[in-house]
Design an enzyme around this catalytic site. Structure first.
Site, PDB file in Angstrom:
ATOM      1  N   CYS A 157       0.856  -1.185   0.000  1.00 27.40           N
ATOM      2  CA  CYS A 157       0.000   0.000   0.000  1.00 27.40           C
ATOM      3  C   CYS A 157       0.887   1.228   0.000  1.00 27.40           C
ATOM      4  CB  CYS A 157      -0.937   0.005   1.208  1.00 27.40           C
ATOM      5  SG  CYS A 157      -2.305   1.172   0.975  1.00 27.40           S
ATOM      6  N   LYS A 205     -12.713  -4.852   1.912  1.00 28.54           N
ATOM      7  CA  LYS A 205     -12.151  -4.014   2.973  1.00 28.54           C
ATOM      8  C   LYS A 205     -13.018  -2.783   3.144  1.00 28.54           C
ATOM      9  CE  LYS A 205      -8.053  -1.285   4.129  1.00 28.54           C
ATOM     10  NZ  LYS A 205      -6.635  -1.048   3.891  1.00 28.54           N
ATOM     11  N   ARG A 218      -3.521   3.490  12.424  1.00 30.84           N
ATOM     12  CA  ARG A 218      -3.102   4.749  11.792  1.00 30.84           C
ATOM     13  C   ARG A 218      -2.231   5.563  12.737  1.00 30.84           C
ATOM     14  NH1 ARG A 218      -8.754   5.964   8.493  1.00 30.84           N
ATOM     15  NH2 ARG A 218      -8.612   4.070   7.233  1.00 30.84           N
ATOM     16  N   GLU A 220     -16.660  -7.341  -5.255  1.00 31.51           N
ATOM     17  CA  GLU A 220     -15.249  -7.023  -4.993  1.00 31.51           C
ATOM     18  C   GLU A 220     -14.402  -8.292  -4.999  1.00 31.51           C
ATOM     19  OE1 GLU A 220     -13.385  -4.487  -4.720  1.00 31.51           O
ATOM     20  OE2 GLU A 220     -14.687  -2.764  -4.433  1.00 31.51           O
ATOM     21  N   LYS A 278     -11.965  -7.623   5.905  1.00 34.02           N
ATOM     22  CA  LYS A 278     -11.369  -6.744   6.899  1.00 34.02           C
ATOM     23  C   LYS A 278     -12.260  -5.552   7.135  1.00 34.02           C
ATOM     24  CE  LYS A 278      -7.511  -3.612   7.270  1.00 34.02           C
ATOM     25  NZ  LYS A 278      -6.490  -2.900   6.557  1.00 34.02           N
ATOM     26  N   SER A 335      -6.633  -3.515  14.246  1.00 39.49           N
ATOM     27  CA  SER A 335      -6.081  -2.846  15.420  1.00 39.49           C
ATOM     28  C   SER A 335      -7.139  -2.419  16.438  1.00 39.49           C
ATOM     29  CB  SER A 335      -5.271  -1.626  14.969  1.00 39.49           C
ATOM     30  OG  SER A 335      -6.079  -0.740  14.210  1.00 39.49           O
ATOM     31  N   TYR A 374      -3.196  -9.238  16.058  1.00 33.88           N
ATOM     32  CA  TYR A 374      -2.173  -8.768  16.990  1.00 33.88           C
ATOM     33  C   TYR A 374      -2.171  -9.601  18.269  1.00 33.88           C
ATOM     34  CZ  TYR A 374      -2.583  -4.905  13.739  1.00 33.88           C
ATOM     35  OH  TYR A 374      -2.642  -4.166  12.585  1.00 33.88           O
TER      36      TYR A 374
HETATM   37  C1  PBG Z   1      -3.078  -0.015   4.630  1.00 36.08           C
HETATM   38  C2  PBG Z   1      -3.620  -0.795   5.770  1.00 36.08           C
HETATM   39  C3  PBG Z   1      -4.415  -0.362   6.849  1.00 36.08           C
HETATM   40  C4  PBG Z   1      -4.566  -1.449   7.694  1.00 36.08           C
HETATM   41  C5  PBG Z   1      -3.908  -2.514   7.097  1.00 36.08           C
HETATM   42  N1  PBG Z   1      -3.349  -2.086   5.906  1.00 36.08           N
HETATM   43  C6  PBG Z   1      -4.897   0.971   7.222  1.00 36.08           C
HETATM   44  C7  PBG Z   1      -5.998   1.622   6.508  1.00 36.08           C
HETATM   45  O1  PBG Z   1      -6.572   1.109   5.551  1.00 36.08           O
HETATM   46  O2  PBG Z   1      -6.260   2.750   6.935  1.00 36.08           O
HETATM   47  C8  PBG Z   1      -5.299  -1.440   9.002  1.00 36.08           C
HETATM   48  C9  PBG Z   1      -5.033  -2.607   9.874  1.00 36.08           C
HETATM   49  C10 PBG Z   1      -5.457  -2.460  11.287  1.00 36.08           C
HETATM   50  O3  PBG Z   1      -6.232  -1.567  11.666  1.00 36.08           O
HETATM   51  O4  PBG Z   1      -5.009  -3.293  12.075  1.00 36.08           O
HETATM   52  N2  PBG Z   1      -3.966   0.504   3.756  1.00 36.08           N
END
Ligand code: PBG
Length: 341
Positions: free
Chosen positions: A115, A195, A205, A234, A249, A275, A314
């Site tokens: 990304c 996602k 973030r 998707e 996700k 997270s 995690y």
């Molecule tokens: C990158 C990405 C993100 C996460 C994983 N890859 C952040 C986002 O899309 O803002 C989030 C993972 C998490 O919250 O544990 N795009």
């Protein structure tokens, strides 16, 4: 009378008839690596750090010792710019990390998150262009070659799998073509296919310094209230473009989507326990409101029950430790051993 309780009477009977189970080989441990010195704690994710290289290797050693076979790496560069150049630099933070981890752990599955948002100064997952309303929008097609170059650089560094998470249309196809052309036809793509634009990414973030400085990600990540047709569409596009894994996700608020994707597609399915989902249980446990061990294992178990093959979480280290303890504690013992206990 039917008595389902007959099968619940002992631990061993319950284990014998259990329909789903958790094991450390199902877990993918997400890890953050930064360019500075030392392991820096992330305040919103108790127990999780931004690692330097030695810290990263030490954490992976712990995981491997617990039977975890896969990690997903997120790089946090010192230098961020409008195009996220560091995402695809040979000396980039994640490329260097992949090379060291590869050298130390030849058998480990290294997944690279592909990304741009950790690498752009504006925090979006692709380059920004002005939109017709005087604001900014992400230029989908300009992002594709940048994502493809990022994936190739990660494969070149030694990643076993690339995992595009930008939610750009066509990203899986663009990455597949670039990998094939660069001689990486054997490297699978784990597509963040379904996602959502979720509030549960907040702690990530903070960890990655990737909160968008203008706007939000709602114009490319999916609408949380969107339904199954959009999810299937998707996932189908990613299948058609050559994805090898599908991902849903976040996980917990989307267990129904996991089940629908599981029943519709036959690719291996990954649930990302993100997270904010981690932070939620940690905070409740720290406040004495929940039993952490039981609530985490119950939560991860729900993802397997909903249809996930693999789980990005995690909690992986703790969960693997608890599963090992449970296994030891639940071995049927002889009467003499019972007396000794
Ligand atoms: C990158 C990405 C993100 C996460 C994983 N890859 C952040 C986002 O899309 O803002 C989030 C993972 C998490 O919250 O544990 N795009």
């Amino acid at each position: 009378m039917q008595r389902p309780r007959r099968l619940r009477r002992t631990r061993a009977l319950r284990a014998l008839t259990r329909e789903t189970y958790l094991a450390p080989e199902h877990f993918i441990l997400p890890l953050f690596v930064h360019e500075g010195q030392g392991d820096l704690p992330i305040s919103t994710m108790p127990g999780v750090c931004r690692h330097d290289l030695p810290g990263l290797l030490a954490r992976i050693q712990e995981a491997v010792d617990l039977g975890i076979g896969s990690v997903v790496l997120f790089g946090i560069p010192d230098h961020k710019d409008a195009l996220g150049q560091e995402s695809r630099s040979e000396e980039g933070v994640v490329q260097r990390a992949i090379r060291s981890v590869r050298a130390r752990f030849p058998e480990l599955t290294i997944i690279a998150d592909t990304c741009l948002c950790e690498y752009t100064d504006h925090g979006h997952c692709g380059p920004l262009v002005p939109d017709s309303r005087g604001g900014w929008t992400v230029d989908n097609d300009a992002a594709l070659p940048l994502l493809a170059a990022t994936a190739v650089s990660q494969a070149r560094a030694g990643a076993d799998i690339v995992a595009p998470s930008a939610m750009m249309d066509g990203q899986v196809g663009a990455i597949r073509a670039a990998l094939d052309q660069a001689g990486f036809g054997h490297i699978p793509i784990m597509a963040y296919a379904v996602k959502y634009a979720s509030a549960f990414y907040g702690p990530f973030r903070e960890a990655a310094g990737s909160a968008p400085s203008v706007g939000d990600r709602a114009s490319y990540q999916m609408d949380p209230a969107g339904g199954y047709r959009e999810a299937i569409r998707e996932a189908q596009l990613d299948v058609d473009e050559g994805a090898d894994f599908l991902m849903v996700k976040p996980a917990l608020a989307y267990l129904d989507v996991l089940r629908v994707v599981r029943d519709t597609f036959d690719l291996p399915l990954v649930a990302y326990n993100v997270s904010g989902e981690y932070a939620m249980l940690k905070a409740a446990a720290q406040a004495g409101m929940l039993d952490e061990r039981r609530s985490v294992l119950e939560t991860l178990g729900s993802l397997r029950r909903a249809g996930a093959d693999a789980i990005m979480t995690y909690h992986a280290l703790d969960a693997a430790r608890w599963l090992r303890e449970d296994r030891e504690a639940t071995r049927p013992v002889r009467t003499t051993e019972v007396a000794e206990r």
